[in-house]
Design a protein around this motif. Structure first.
Motif, PDB file in Angstrom:
ATOM      1  N   LEU A 196      58.726 -32.435 101.180  1.00 34.75           N
ATOM      2  CA  LEU A 196      58.868 -31.012 101.879  1.00 34.75           C
ATOM      3  C   LEU A 196      57.473 -30.436 101.236  1.00 34.75           C
ATOM      4  O   LEU A 196      56.657 -29.925 101.663  1.00 34.75           O
ATOM      5  N   ALA A 197      57.065 -30.736  99.908  1.00 33.81           N
ATOM      6  CA  ALA A 197      55.877 -30.033  99.207  1.00 33.81           C
ATOM      7  C   ALA A 197      54.410 -30.592  99.971  1.00 33.81           C
ATOM      8  O   ALA A 197      53.613 -29.841 100.120  1.00 33.81           O
ATOM      9  N   ARG A 198      54.382 -31.771 100.160  1.00 31.77           N
ATOM     10  CA  ARG A 198      53.425 -32.391 100.955  1.00 31.77           C
ATOM     11  C   ARG A 198      53.161 -31.952 102.407  1.00 31.77           C
ATOM     12  O   ARG A 198      52.199 -32.018 102.923  1.00 31.77           O
ATOM     13  N   GLY A 199      54.330 -31.607 102.795  1.00 30.11           N
ATOM     14  CA  GLY A 199      54.448 -31.171 104.365  1.00 30.11           C
ATOM     15  C   GLY A 199      54.175 -29.663 104.588  1.00 30.11           C
ATOM     16  O   GLY A 199      54.360 -29.001 105.599  1.00 30.11           O
ATOM     17  N   GLY A 200      53.706 -28.997 103.244  1.00 24.83           N
ATOM     18  CA  GLY A 200      53.436 -27.392 103.162  1.00 24.83           C
ATOM     19  C   GLY A 200      54.872 -26.738 103.238  1.00 24.83           C
ATOM     20  O   GLY A 200      54.506 -25.403 103.213  1.00 24.83           O
ATOM     21  N   ARG A 201      55.805 -27.235 102.482  1.00 28.49           N
ATOM     22  CA  ARG A 201      56.962 -26.438 102.494  1.00 28.49           C
ATOM     23  C   ARG A 201      57.437 -26.372 101.145  1.00 28.49           C
ATOM     24  O   ARG A 201      58.353 -26.692 100.688  1.00 28.49           O
ATOM     25  N   ARG A 202      56.241 -25.842 100.265  1.00 28.53           N
ATOM     26  CA  ARG A 202      56.553 -25.779  98.681  1.00 28.53           C
ATOM     27  C   ARG A 202      58.005 -24.928  98.287  1.00 28.53           C
ATOM     28  O   ARG A 202      58.479 -25.352  97.357  1.00 28.53           O
ATOM     29  N   THR A 203      57.933 -23.697  98.919  1.00 26.67           N
ATOM     30  CA  THR A 203      58.795 -22.759  98.623  1.00 26.67           C
ATOM     31  C   THR A 203      60.299 -23.451  98.973  1.00 26.67           C
ATOM     32  O   THR A 203      61.058 -23.189  98.151  1.00 26.67           O
ATOM     33  N   GLU A 204      60.557 -24.039 100.021  1.00 29.24           N
ATOM     34  CA  GLU A 204      61.883 -24.586 100.425  1.00 29.24           C
ATOM     35  C   GLU A 204      62.001 -25.906  99.532  1.00 29.24           C
ATOM     36  O   GLU A 204      63.250 -26.045  98.948  1.00 29.24           O
ATOM     37  N   ALA A 205      61.168 -26.601  99.033  1.00 27.29           N
ATOM     38  CA  ALA A 205      61.217 -27.735  97.875  1.00 27.29           C
ATOM     39  C   ALA A 205      61.808 -26.995  96.523  1.00 27.29           C
ATOM     40  O   ALA A 205      62.662 -27.561  95.932  1.00 27.29           O
ATOM     41  N   LEU A 206      61.092 -26.028  96.170  1.00 22.79           N
ATOM     42  CA  LEU A 206      61.501 -25.098  95.019  1.00 22.79           C
ATOM     43  C   LEU A 206      63.054 -24.832  94.913  1.00 22.79           C
ATOM     44  O   LEU A 206      63.794 -24.965  94.135  1.00 22.79           O
ATOM     45  N   SER A 207      63.307 -24.216  96.258  1.00 26.59           N
ATOM     46  CA  SER A 207      64.665 -23.811  96.421  1.00 26.59           C
ATOM     47  C   SER A 207      65.857 -24.922  96.393  1.00 26.59           C
ATOM     48  O   SER A 207      66.850 -24.850  95.849  1.00 26.59           O
TER      49      SER A 207
END
Length: 996
Positions: A196-207
């Motif tokens: 998720l983080a490497r795909g640009g979805r950092r906020t979703e990863a933190l959640s």
């Protein structure tokens, strides 16, 4: 043919209709393909409560599978312990899956990520749903769970390869499908966060991290593992999460050593630990100190560790010396797995949760050496069914579940001798010395290792080592070299793990010197405290200082000491036990065995006359232990089980100078030994106690020694034994004992051919018995006189006197004595020519002897039947009877010891068949015995037959010499050749021989 188990169970080649049980058995064989699946495991899985016919039903199931799948029978092969499905050219999706996963993992480790994606994707594509989807039951569920774990691990590896090739969408797709089945798998969650983080979805990863953390804390009270926490920290710092580092793969085993004599147990346990399902959980190797548990565990782990790709953990728990704290071992294992151990102040539950999480999804082998107890081991065992553990301990660790226990045995004699020889070619006396050394070491690997090391040093040779080991008081001194010490090894268990009562029991068992003993013995030697004895015995068994032997012939649990443990306990007894306490213990034990022997003796039915002295004095009855009834209920089985222990106790009492108690125990066992035909054991025991001070007991011992000498053909001893017996009886002023001794003296003189003196003794005994109104002794004396008359040419008179004694014996009911006199009567009747009456007497004798399994009487009956057949000129029947008789010995058997009667009967049969040359050596053998013992009537029978044999062979000179000797002997005996009453098959012609 191709098989599938990664989904519903299928046979792909062509549709095959399988019943439910057929499908289950086929699945078990497929899961365990190319290895033997034990029949017992198949039966226990197919039937929750196996019927009596389960084994046959399983055989029928296998037969049906063969007919449906492979009529040639090459697919499913029968093995000694079960069945093996041999894949050979057949296919199995599970094997293809595992091979692809193995190749994919190797490519992943070598950073060939594209190839790894293809290989691992191919592996996962073989799955068609849940494994064994159409099977139910415990085995199917456990196997399905294990295979699911393999599928998860393969998916995790695929996601790692996808992440390394920046296929973030592929990672999420792979991980999402796997998390649906295992929503708390931290490795998969970690890969998802990184994708998720490497795909640009950092906020979703933190959640996603916070959602997972809340669930772990709420449901299990634990924080996410260190890998997840590190990824979360990177997300918070808004830096790129690190690449998935390869897991640490610890290989902590010490270097394995070369093992000898362990192939069987190694082979079996290797198969167990390599079997995918069902895993044993824990293999526990138990045994005494020095038995080789550690070496076996290390070699076993080395053999199988390739099947545990995520690592091998090893820890010495030092349970017998200074037990290690399990928390310390947990921290060591965490560091080996690449996980940061928690701080020292962390709660124990946190430390254990971290350890369980670290190995939960790994395939790890844990080896724990020298465990003290269950507490030290339990938290270190891997929780995953994909992993396994090998544990060694001197204790059975009975509180552990899901454990495959194996007692590590001592080495066989052959292997132990090879170990001592160390490649040297040893033969002759040296080989015998090596076997002696092995025996004295009790086959214990540690002791043998010490001896081998001493021999290798060149300081001592094998004969010196054996001399040292033969000295009990220095045996353990000879079994120490450097820091290897057998005494110290045993002391670790004795001093560190035993209560005071258990130590006392071990010392006293050694002091009494019995090789094996029943469970009740423990309570007897501990002041007759049954509960205390049972607890102490359990302690000793648990640490393998005492070994159970299983149940004996009477159903009693029996136990034994290893000889080196016995030597150690004997040393401690000298140091720690008061001499008077040891003596009391030995006497108490002897009285217990005597009490039970008395009960068994009275119920055995051997028919021997009891030893009764003046004023009714008899053999002491002893003190049987409370609540032990087996001797009275099963006298024969009890004696079968206890005779070796009785012999040990008699030896110990004799060494201690307690001959009267030893004599009582010997006489209480005498009837059993008579019936079982144990003449050598009987004679050895009687000779040990013949000098006892109690005159009643000594008279009984002398009487039994007289019988053993007569049975063994040592006739030259009989007169002296009878005279000694007579002297003791007169010293006691015991009329019935004097009369019995006179009868025995008459029998001795009769066997020596001194017929007039024998007659005088029989008449003297008769006169004294009549005066004392002892009608039984009157009949006995007259019966023996009748036997002498029948054998010296007066069969009718003799048979009448024997019949009188037979009638007197019948008054006392069925007995062994009655069967003996019936056989004697049959012999006398045969000499009168009444062969039919003789056969009837033998029938009755046999019926009496059969229930007792009385070897001697049954042998005498069979040989008497053969003699009767010869008198009826039925040579074939005589030979058949002789061959079928108990313990019959063929004349061609090397080192055989046939009875005199058998030698003569076989010679007569051979002579009757015209094989005089074969008959001659048998008669010569009997002749030598009878010359040595001075048995002149028997010598006359030998001479008359040899003269006839040599005359038939044309050896007239030898025949004439034997005839001349015979004439002189018969004149001296006062009988003629006709008085010998030879069977017609002998063909002796006095005139023909004398005229040559």
């Amino acid at each position: 043919m191709h098989f599938r188990v990664l989904g519903p169970v299928e046979v792909v080649a062509e549709p095959v209709a399988l019943g439910g049980r057929e499908r289950l058995v086929l699945s078990m064989l497929l899961i365990n393909a190319d290895r033997v699946t034990p029949s017992d495991r198949l039966i226990d899985t197919v039937w929750s409560r196996p019927p009596r016919s389960a084994r046959q039903q399983l055989h029928n199931l296998i037969a049906r599978l063969r007919r449906k799948l492979d009529p040639a029978g090459a697919l499913i092969v029968t093995r000694p312990l079960g069945y093996q499905l041999a894949l050979t050219d057949h296919g199995l999706d599970l094997h293809e899956f595992r091979l692809s996963v193995l190749r994919g993992r190797e490519q992943l480790q070598s950073e060939q990520y594209d190839d790894a994606r293809i290989e691992l994707g191919t592996a996962l594509s073989l799955w068609r749903g849940d494994a064994l989807a159409d099977l139910s039951g415990d085995w199917a569920a456990a196997t399905r769970e294990s295979l699911h774990r393999e599928r998860l691990a393969a998916g995790e590896a695929l996601a790692q390869a996808q992440l390394a090739t920046h296929d973030h969408a592929g990672v999420l797709e792979t991980v999402q499908s796997l998390l649906a089945a295992d929503p708390l798998h931290e490795g998969l969650h970690n890969l998802r966060l990184r994708a998720l983080a490497r795909g640009g979805r950092r906020t979703e990863a933190l959640s996603a991290y916070q959602d997972l953390r809340r669930r772990l804390v709420d449901e299990f009270g634990v924080e996410p593992g260190p890998d997840l926490q590190e990824t979360h920290s990177s997300l918070l710092r808004d830096v790129d999460p690190p690449s998935a580092a390869p897991r640490h793969v610890p290989r902590q085993l010490p270097r394995p050593i070369s093992l000898a004599g362990r192939d069987e147990i190694l082979g079996r346990l290797t198969d167990v630990l390599r079997t995918p399902e069902p895993r044993p959980g824990t293999v526990l190797l138990v045994g005494a100190g020095g038995i080789g548990k550690t070496s076996l565990a290390v070699v076993l782990a080395d053999r199988v560790q390739d099947g545990y790709p995520d690592g091998t953990l090893y820890a010495e728990l030092d349970g017998t010396r200074d037990p290690r704290d399990p928390d310390e071992i947990v921290d060591r294992f965490l560091r080996a797995l690449g996980v940061t151990a928690p701080p020292a102040h962390a709660r124990r539950e946190e430390r254990l949760a971290l350890y369980r999480s670290a190995i939960a999804n790994r395939r790890v082998l844990v080896v724990l050496d020298d465990a003290l107890d269950e507490r030290q081991v339990r938290d270190l065992l891997p929780p995953s069914p994909r992993s396994a553990a090998i544990v060694t301990s001197r204790h059975r660790l009975a509180g552990l579940d899901d454990v495959l226990r194996r007692n590590v045995p001592t080495l066989s004699t052959e292997v132990a001798v090879e170990l001592l020889q160390a490649g040297r070619d040893v033969a002759g006396p040296a080989a015998g010395l090596a076997r002696s050394a092995v025996q004295l070491c009790g086959h214990l690997p540690l002791a043998l290792m010490v001896v081998a090391a001493r021999l290798a040093s060149g300081v001592v040779d094998l004969s010196e080592v054996v001399d040292h080991l033969n000295e009990e008081h220095i045996r353990l001194d000879a079994l120490a070299i450097g820091d290897v010490d057998v005494r110290a090894s045993i002391a670790l268990s004795y001093d560190g793990h035993l209560s005071g009562p258990a130590q006392r029991l071990l010392r006293r068992v050694a002091a009494v010197s019995v090789t094996t003993w029943p469970a009740w013995f423990a309570g007897v030697v501990l002041e007759d405290d049954v509960l205390l004895g049972s607890r102490a015995l359990d302690e000793l068994v648990d640490v393998h200082l005492v070994e159970p032997c299983g149940r004996d012939a009477a159903g009693q649990l029996r136990f034994t000491l290893h000889p080196l443990v016995a030597a150690f306990a004997g040393e401690r007894a000298v140091r720690e036990e008061d001499e008077s306490a040891v003596a009391r213990c030995r006497r108490t034990a002897a009285m217990a065995w005597l009490g039970l022997a008395a009960q068994a003796d009275e119920g055995f039915g051997h028919g021997l006359s009891p030893v009764i002295g003046p004023d009714g004095a008899t053999i002491p009855a002893g003190l049987p232990p409370c609540r032990v009834s087996v001797a009275a209920e099963q006298p024969a089985a009890w004696f079968d089980a206890e005779i070796a222990s009785i012999r040990d106790v008699v030896h110990a009492l004799q060494r201690a100078g307690e001959l009267d108690l030893a004599a009582a125990l010997t006489l209480r066992s005498d009837g059993y030994l008579v019936v079982r035909g144990e003449t050598h054991v009987r004679t050895a025991l009687l000779r040990r106690v013949v000098d006892c001070s109690d005159l009643v007991l000594r008279w009984g011992v002398l009487r039994s020694l007289f019988h053993t000498a007569a049975e063994a053909g040592r006739f030259s001893e009989l007169a002296d034994l009878a005279q000694s017996q007579l002297a003791v009886a007169r010293k006691l002023d015991a009329g019935s004992m004097e009369q019995s001794a006179l009868v025995q003296l008459g029998c001795a003189l009769r066997e020596l051919g001194r017929f007039e003196e024998a007659t005088a003794r029989f008449e003297e005994a008769t006169s004294l018995a009549m005066a004392g109104q002892n009608t039984k002794m009157v009949a006995l004396a007259r019966g023996h006189l009748g036997l002498m008359l029948a054998r010296t040419g007066h069969p009718v008179r003799g048979a009448a006197l024997v019949a009188e004694n037979l009638q007197a014996e019948r008054v006392h009911g069925p007995s062994r004595r009655l069967s003996i006199w019936l056989t004697t009567y049959a012999n006398c009747l045969a000499l009168t020519g009444d062969l039919a009456a003789a056969e009837r007497a033998l029938d009755e004798a046999e019926q009496l002897a059969n229930p007792l399994e009385d070897r001697n009487v049954l042998l005498d009956v069979a040989q008497t039947r053969a003699a009767i057949a010869l008198r009826a000129d039925d040579i074939d029947r005589a030979e058949r009877l002789l061959d079928d008789s108990p313990a019959s010995v063929s004349p061609s058997t090397r080192d055989s010891e046939p009875t005199d009667a058998e030698l003569r009967l076989r010679a007569d049969i051979l002579f009757a068949r015209g094989r005089a040359a074969e008959a001659a050596p048998l008669l010569e053998r009997a002749l030598l015995r009878h010359r040595r013992e001075g048995v002149r009537l028997e010598l006359a029978h030998d001479l008359v037959r040899l003269a006839a044999v040599h005359a038939a062979l044309g050896e007239q000179d030898r025949a004439g010499q034997q005839h001349s000797e015979l004439v002189v002997l018969l004149r001296d005996l006062g009988i003629g050749v006709d008085d010998l009453q030879l069977p017609s098959v002998v063909g002796y012609d006095l005139l023909e021989i004398s005229s040559e």
